[in-house]
Write a protein that holds these residues in place. Sequence first.
Motif, mmCIF file in Angstrom:
data_model
loop_
_atom_site.group_PDB
_atom_site.id
_atom_site.type_symbol
_atom_site.label_atom_id
_atom_site.label_comp_id
_atom_site.label_asym_id
_atom_site.label_seq_id
_atom_site.Cartn_x
_atom_site.Cartn_y
_atom_site.Cartn_z
ATOM 1 N N LYS A 1 5.816 22.474 84.062
ATOM 2 C CA LYS A 1 5.280 22.111 85.367
ATOM 3 C C LYS A 1 5.998 22.866 86.476
ATOM 4 N N SER A 2 5.292 23.107 87.550
ATOM 5 C CA SER A 2 5.884 23.806 88.696
ATOM 6 C C SER A 2 6.767 22.858 89.486
ATOM 7 N N SER A 3 7.602 23.433 90.317
ATOM 8 C CA SER A 3 8.517 22.633 91.127
ATOM 9 C C SER A 3 7.767 21.728 92.099
ATOM 10 N N ASP A 4 6.717 22.243 92.729
ATOM 11 C CA ASP A 4 5.951 21.434 93.686
ATOM 12 C C ASP A 4 5.249 20.271 92.990
ATOM 13 N N GLN A 5 4.750 20.510 91.786
ATOM 14 C CA GLN A 5 4.070 19.447 91.054
ATOM 15 C C GLN A 5 5.046 18.331 90.672
ATOM 16 N N ILE A 6 6.226 18.710 90.209
ATOM 17 C CA ILE A 6 7.238 17.704 89.840
ATOM 18 C C ILE A 6 7.659 16.913 91.069
ATOM 19 N N ARG A 7 7.844 17.605 92.169
ATOM 20 C CA ARG A 7 8.274 16.945 93.414
ATOM 21 C C ARG A 7 7.230 15.928 93.873
ATOM 22 N N GLY B 1 17.214 26.363 86.496
ATOM 23 C CA GLY B 1 16.375 25.176 86.496
ATOM 24 C C GLY B 1 16.110 24.714 87.915
ATOM 25 N N SER B 2 15.747 23.458 88.068
ATOM 26 C CA SER B 2 15.448 22.906 89.388
ATOM 27 C C SER B 2 16.170 21.580 89.568
ATOM 28 N N VAL B 3 16.544 21.291 90.798
ATOM 29 C CA VAL B 3 17.271 20.071 91.135
ATOM 30 C C VAL B 3 16.473 19.326 92.198
ATOM 31 N N TYR B 4 16.290 18.024 91.970
ATOM 32 C CA TYR B 4 15.548 17.187 92.905
ATOM 33 C C TYR B 4 16.462 16.055 93.354
ATOM 34 N N THR B 5 16.624 15.946 94.650
ATOM 35 C CA THR B 5 17.475 14.913 95.226
ATOM 36 C C THR B 5 16.597 13.892 95.939
ATOM 37 N N VAL B 6 16.764 12.639 95.533
ATOM 38 C CA VAL B 6 15.926 11.559 96.066
ATOM 39 C C VAL B 6 16.804 10.572 96.816
ATOM 40 N N ALA B 7 16.386 10.222 98.032
ATOM 41 C CA ALA B 7 17.096 9.234 98.832
ATOM 42 C C ALA B 7 16.246 7.978 98.934
ATOM 43 N N LYS B 8 16.642 6.953 98.184
ATOM 44 C CA LYS B 8 15.928 5.673 98.231
ATOM 45 C C LYS B 8 16.934 4.547 98.046
ATOM 46 N N SER C 1 7.707 11.708 94.012
ATOM 47 C CA SER C 1 7.525 10.929 95.242
ATOM 48 C C SER C 1 6.503 9.820 95.049
ATOM 49 N N GLN C 2 5.478 10.072 94.259
ATOM 50 C CA GLN C 2 4.450 9.060 94.017
ATOM 51 C C GLN C 2 4.980 7.927 93.135
ATOM 52 N N LYS C 3 5.654 8.259 92.038
ATOM 53 C CA LYS C 3 6.104 7.227 91.105
ATOM 54 C C LYS C 3 7.317 6.456 91.621
ATOM 55 N N LEU C 4 8.108 7.101 92.471
ATOM 56 C CA LEU C 4 9.249 6.405 93.055
ATOM 57 C C LEU C 4 8.893 5.705 94.361
ATOM 58 N N ASP C 5 7.649 5.941 94.817
ATOM 59 C CA ASP C 5 7.148 5.319 96.041
ATOM 60 C C ASP C 5 8.029 5.669 97.245
ATOM 61 N N VAL C 6 8.258 6.962 97.416
ATOM 62 C CA VAL C 6 9.019 7.453 98.564
ATOM 63 C C VAL C 6 8.225 8.576 99.209
ATOM 64 N N PRO C 7 8.424 8.823 100.505
ATOM 65 C CA PRO C 7 7.728 9.941 101.154
ATOM 66 C C PRO C 7 8.088 11.267 100.507
ATOM 67 N N LEU C 8 7.176 12.192 100.551
ATOM 68 C CA LEU C 8 7.380 13.484 99.913
ATOM 69 C C LEU C 8 8.554 14.235 100.536
ATOM 70 N N ASP C 9 8.756 14.079 101.853
ATOM 71 C CA ASP C 9 9.828 14.829 102.505
ATOM 72 C C ASP C 9 11.215 14.286 102.180
ATOM 73 N N THR C 10 11.283 13.117 101.531
ATOM 74 C CA THR C 10 12.592 12.589 101.119
ATOM 75 C C THR C 10 13.007 13.098 99.747
ATOM 76 N N VAL C 11 12.144 13.824 99.062
ATOM 77 C CA VAL C 11 12.465 14.429 97.766
ATOM 78 C C VAL C 11 12.754 15.904 97.999
ATOM 79 N N GLU C 12 14.037 16.236 97.948
ATOM 80 C CA GLU C 12 14.452 17.621 98.180
ATOM 81 C C GLU C 12 14.440 18.384 96.860
#
Length: 366
Positions: free
Chosen positions: A102-108, A55-62, A112-123
């Motif tokens: 959905k692809s990994s890039d699309q989810i990422r 699967g895929s793992v997304y780490t968000v720093a907010k 970032s848009q819905k959490l209102d964080v920069p894209l580079d902060t979503v690993e």
Amino acid sequence: MSRFSNLGHRLYQGEVSFDFVGRRKLWYSISGVIVLVAAIGLAMGLHLGIEFKGGSVYTVAKPGLTVSQAQETADGVVSSHPLVQSTENGKIRIQVSTEEPKSSDQIRTELSQKLDVPLDTVEAQVIGPSWGKQISQKALTGLIVFMILVTVYLAIAFEWRMAVSALVALIHDLLITIGVYALVGFEVTPGTVIGFLTILGYSLYDTVVVFDTVKENTKGLTKQNRRTYSEAANAGLNQTLVRSLNTTVVALLPVAALLFIGGGLLGAGTLNDISLALFIGLAAGAYSSICVATPLLAQLKEEQPEMKALRKRVLQHRAAAAKAEAAEGAAADEEPSGEEQPAGMVGQRGRSAGTGRAKGRPSTKR
């Protein structure tokens, strides 16, 4: 504490003894019920981590982002139910299964848009199921090799019956630990596998300590007729009982701190993975070394012809001793003491004595 220490001394000296071996049917029944419940949980399926199923793992720093807020956002981004956790460094970890279209890039991007964080902060990290399969195979291979080496070592150092008993106890501990994992729904990660492999060493250590004492107690056992193998093994088990309990408690205290404080209060998921496996495995290992391994060893040894002959001699010796003791007691009850003689006998003796004195005296009558 002094009472507990005194109990250990009395157990070692044989002044106090708990019949663990003689009640082996009770322990087998308890173990059977626990293993059955664990097997039911295992049949329901393990909650495998993303490292095993992919699967895929997304780490968000907010700052200020909570798990519930991240869960609500992730549910709106992906169709499959994602797993959201907080990490040790305050970040939010979102796991998405391989079933997501959905692809990994699309989810990422959507996160970032819905959490209102920069894209580079979503690993993002994508893990294929083949990697988890390799881990599972290597862990299983390591477990099989470990079991074989342990069996060979115990067969050489002790005997094959001890090796079989220790192996049964190890399998018993593994089944219970994995079953509890399935029942509580904890995620199985590489940390969990490490915990599983670690408990084998603890369980084996406790069993070997007991077996070493049993081996010392049963040297030259067939040359006497005072106790059977089961009784000698039970004596050895009692001698090491306090030591086994102390070792288990000392090992469980830091693990319990990791599980209930580190994992429960602080929310450290990795600590939960390792500490739960260690906690359940250590408790099961202490129980199995006392109530499974040694009683099973005694049962296997009692099937030997020389041990059957020994048991027969011991029982005959005890029956003869009991019969002799009963005969001595009956004789002591029948023999009257000088102070408890019947009054009639005392009168007869007195008259006899008086008559004897009258016959021996010259008559004074003229």
